[in-house]
Write an enzyme that holds these catalytic residues in place. Structure first.
Site, short mmCIF file in Angstrom:
data_model
loop_
_atom_site.label_atom_id
_atom_site.label_comp_id
_atom_site.label_asym_id
_atom_site.label_seq_id
_atom_site.Cartn_x
_atom_site.Cartn_y
_atom_site.Cartn_z
N HIS A 42 25.70 26.40 57.72
CA HIS A 42 26.27 26.02 56.42
C HIS A 42 25.21 25.86 55.31
O HIS A 42 25.28 26.56 54.29
CB HIS A 42 27.14 24.77 56.59
CG HIS A 42 27.56 24.14 55.30
ND1 HIS A 42 28.39 24.77 54.39
CD2 HIS A 42 27.23 22.95 54.74
CE1 HIS A 42 28.55 23.98 53.34
NE2 HIS A 42 27.85 22.87 53.52
N HIS A 66 20.98 19.77 51.46
CA HIS A 66 22.00 19.01 50.73
C HIS A 66 22.86 18.09 51.59
O HIS A 66 23.39 17.12 51.09
CB HIS A 66 22.88 19.94 49.88
CG HIS A 66 23.97 20.64 50.63
ND1 HIS A 66 23.77 21.83 51.27
CD2 HIS A 66 25.26 20.30 50.86
CE1 HIS A 66 24.90 22.21 51.86
NE2 HIS A 66 25.83 21.29 51.63
N GLU A 70 23.35 12.64 54.03
CA GLU A 70 24.67 12.14 54.34
C GLU A 70 24.99 12.23 55.84
O GLU A 70 25.62 11.34 56.40
CB GLU A 70 25.71 12.97 53.56
CG GLU A 70 26.91 12.18 53.16
CD GLU A 70 27.76 12.96 52.16
OE1 GLU A 70 28.71 12.38 51.65
OE2 GLU A 70 27.46 14.14 51.89
N ASP A 71 24.56 13.31 56.45
CA ASP A 71 25.05 13.61 57.80
C ASP A 71 24.06 13.41 58.93
O ASP A 71 24.43 13.52 60.09
CB ASP A 71 25.55 15.07 57.86
CG ASP A 71 26.77 15.29 56.97
OD1 ASP A 71 27.38 14.28 56.58
OD2 ASP A 71 27.08 16.45 56.67
N ASP A 134 28.13 25.11 47.79
CA ASP A 134 28.63 24.31 48.93
C ASP A 134 30.14 24.49 49.07
O ASP A 134 30.67 24.77 50.14
CB ASP A 134 28.27 22.84 48.64
CG ASP A 134 28.74 21.89 49.73
OD1 ASP A 134 28.59 22.22 50.92
OD2 ASP A 134 29.27 20.81 49.38
N ASP A 255 51.38 45.65 34.02
CA ASP A 255 49.95 45.88 33.74
C ASP A 255 49.09 45.09 34.72
O ASP A 255 48.55 44.05 34.41
CB ASP A 255 49.58 45.55 32.29
CG ASP A 255 49.97 44.15 31.88
OD1 ASP A 255 50.82 43.57 32.58
OD2 ASP A 255 49.43 43.65 30.89
MN MN Z 1 27.81 20.88 52.46
#
Ligand code: MN
Length: 334
Positions: A42, A66, A70-71, A134, A255
């Site tokens: 990712h 990034h 957080e993870d 992201d 169109d």
């Molecule tokens: Mn992410």
């Protein structure tokens, strides 16, 4: 990735990217995406979008990092600051703060997210570019999420906030892709029937787009105008949105192709318009002059609907060439 960064960013900026790559790979080891792929795929994808945009090494590094704060356990913003410096830490922090907005589900909260996003843009637009990259990868892998409510919430947020934002900063392709995936998720039946109908028309028309381009090029050349003509089909989402706005059926919206005539200056735009309207019948109420009255975002172009070459109803946009700016717009306005 490193080779490409080195190519557009000579010097040793690539070293920062390399370091961030190895750091993120280590930080995310043993983590997996819903797709079953290693989590590290990712941030790599996010970074590769940023490389395609030729962004600077701190932005690419922040793209790789990034999700680490957080993870990943044991990694804080201070860790990032010590390892990669203040600039990268500031970018990662900006993206992490925007991530927290993803859990908004009320309308007010969405207005608030948009407000914060715009503030972040004013502070450092690179934060928003990382966030859009992201979101694009998360949308491409949306189908791996099990819960329909969660997929719908993310798709709606994408349409409400991220696609308009991408449009506003000139990332037209990102905007279209975000919209198409969200549309397929939220209105699957409508999406599938428009796609089926487009396929049908495509088979019937047997490659009509190149023929129309060739004719328009000829029309311009015969009148001594130097112009570049391009053409494309409208996207399923833009067709659907127009059907909603005009309360029309797909058959009434004939169109489905849009063509662009790009010339050197404003005066030539009006000459080209004169040639088009002299040769082809204009469809009533399909004319907009955004050169005379630009849109609030600065967009300048003339839009007209005509019964064009091959006796086909088409939309033509006429504008002048602007070098160095991705200057684009969707077809929603005509
Ligand atoms: Mn992410």
């Amino acid at each position: 990735m490193l080779a490409r960064v080195q190519k557009y960013y000579p010097g040793d900026g690539y070293k920062l990217v390399e370091k961030a790559y190895l750091f993120a790979q280590e930080a995310h080891k043993n983590q997996y995406r819903k797709s079953g792929e290693p989590y590290f795929t990712h941030p790599c994808f996010v970074a590769s979008i940023l490389v395609e945009l030729s962004l600077d090494p701190p932005t690419i590094a922040a793209g790789l990092l990034h999700d680490t704060v957080e993870d990943c356990e044991g990694i804080t913003l201070d860790t990032i600051r010590q390892e990669f410096g203040e600039e990268v830490a500031m970018l990662v922090d900006g993206v992490t703060k925007l991530n927290k907005l993803d859990f908004a589900d009320k309308e007010e909260a969405q207005a608030e997210s948009l407000r914060k996003m715009i503030l972040a843009m004013g502070k450092d637009i690179r934060v928003v570019l990382i966030k859009l990259a992201d979101r694009l990868h998360n949308m491409r892998t949306l189908h791996f999420l099990q819960k329909p409510e969660k997929r719908a919430r993310i798709a709606k947020e994408t349409l409400d906030i991220y696609a308009p934002l991408a449009e506003r900063i000139g990332m037209q392709e990102v905007k279209s892709e975000l919209e198409e995936i969200a549309f397929a998720e939220l209105h699957k039946d409508a999406h599938d029937s428009i796609v089926a109908r487009l396929n049908f028309l495509r088979e019937q028309g047997s490659n009509i787009v190149p023929k129309i381009i060739a004719q328009l090029e000829k029309d311009m050349a015969e009148n001594g105008i130097k112009a570049t003509v391009s053409g494309r089909e409208k996207t399923p989402y833009s067709i659907w949105r127009k059907m909603q706005q005009k309360n029309a059926s797909f058959e009434q919206l004939s169109d489905i192709m849009a063509f662009r005539i790009i010339v050197d200056d404003v005066a030539t735009c009006y000459q080209a318009l004169g040639i088009v309207h002299t040769k082809y019948h204009m469809v009533p109420r399909r004319f907009k002059d955004y050169i005379s009255t630009p849109k609030p975002n600065g967009y300048q172009s003339i839009h007209t609907g005509v019964i064009g070459p091959e006796n086909t109803r088409i939309e033509i946009q006429i504008r002048r060439l602007i070098i160095g700016i991705i200057y684009d717009d969707c077809v929603k306005c005509i």
